[in-house]
Design an enzyme around this catalytic site. Sequence first.
Site, PDB file in Angstrom:
ATOM      1  N   THR A   6      41.887  41.713  69.995  1.00 18.49           N
ATOM      2  CA  THR A   6      41.872  41.832  68.535  1.00 18.49           C
ATOM      3  C   THR A   6      40.970  42.966  68.048  1.00 18.49           C
ATOM      4  O   THR A   6      41.143  43.436  66.926  1.00 18.49           O
ATOM      5  CB  THR A   6      41.428  40.519  67.872  1.00 18.49           C
ATOM      6  OG1 THR A   6      40.150  40.144  68.381  1.00 18.49           O
ATOM      7  CG2 THR A   6      42.445  39.410  68.144  1.00 18.49           C
TER       8      THR A   6
ATOM      9  N   HIS B 232      38.119  47.882  71.227  1.00 22.62           N
ATOM     10  CA  HIS B 232      36.920  48.430  71.858  1.00 22.62           C
ATOM     11  C   HIS B 232      36.740  47.567  73.096  1.00 22.62           C
ATOM     12  O   HIS B 232      36.681  46.332  72.991  1.00 22.62           O
ATOM     13  CB  HIS B 232      35.723  48.298  70.915  1.00 22.62           C
ATOM     14  CG  HIS B 232      34.452  48.909  71.425  1.00 22.62           C
ATOM     15  ND1 HIS B 232      33.817  49.932  70.765  1.00 22.62           N
ATOM     16  CD2 HIS B 232      33.688  48.635  72.514  1.00 22.62           C
ATOM     17  CE1 HIS B 232      32.715  50.267  71.414  1.00 22.62           C
ATOM     18  NE2 HIS B 232      32.624  49.477  72.487  1.00 22.62           N
TER      19      HIS B 232
ATOM     20  N   HIS C 285      35.779  45.183  75.781  1.00 25.58           N
ATOM     21  CA  HIS C 285      34.770  44.129  75.811  1.00 25.58           C
ATOM     22  C   HIS C 285      35.159  43.077  76.835  1.00 25.58           C
ATOM     23  O   HIS C 285      36.327  42.892  77.159  1.00 25.58           O
ATOM     24  CB  HIS C 285      34.562  43.500  74.429  1.00 25.58           C
ATOM     25  CG  HIS C 285      35.791  42.927  73.786  1.00 25.58           C
ATOM     26  ND1 HIS C 285      36.780  43.704  73.231  1.00 25.58           N
ATOM     27  CD2 HIS C 285      36.174  41.647  73.606  1.00 25.58           C
ATOM     28  CE1 HIS C 285      37.724  42.928  72.722  1.00 25.58           C
ATOM     29  NE2 HIS C 285      37.381  41.669  72.953  1.00 25.58           N
TER      30      HIS C 285
END
Length: 111
Positions: free
Chosen positions: A92, A95, A97
């Site tokens: 979502t 970036h 992660h």
Amino acid sequence: MDCIFCKIADGSIPSGKVYEDDLILCFKDINPQAEVHALVIPKQHIASVNGITAENSDTVKHIFEKIPEIAKLLGVNDYRVISNCGEGAGQTVMHLHFHILSGSNLGERLV
């Protein structure tokens, strides 16, 4: 760039910081999916696993070297590490992660 994780990494948005060094940041997830749920991000913007290259892979290596230390800071020995790659897989925030999840026997659940 309008990336919420970049803003968290540069300190413009507060977070429940667990660990930080020059390359990475770990903070508690604001919508936890387990009793313990933290995110580890590179401070450098990498969109997803697909964005890992020879030029930035040392940062990803560093993340995985630090995850056991971060797990100890979180007070867990048994945990799951997950990274979703792309919207269709549940990513979502675009970036890179890594979710660290732990708590009441996660069993074979995917979350």
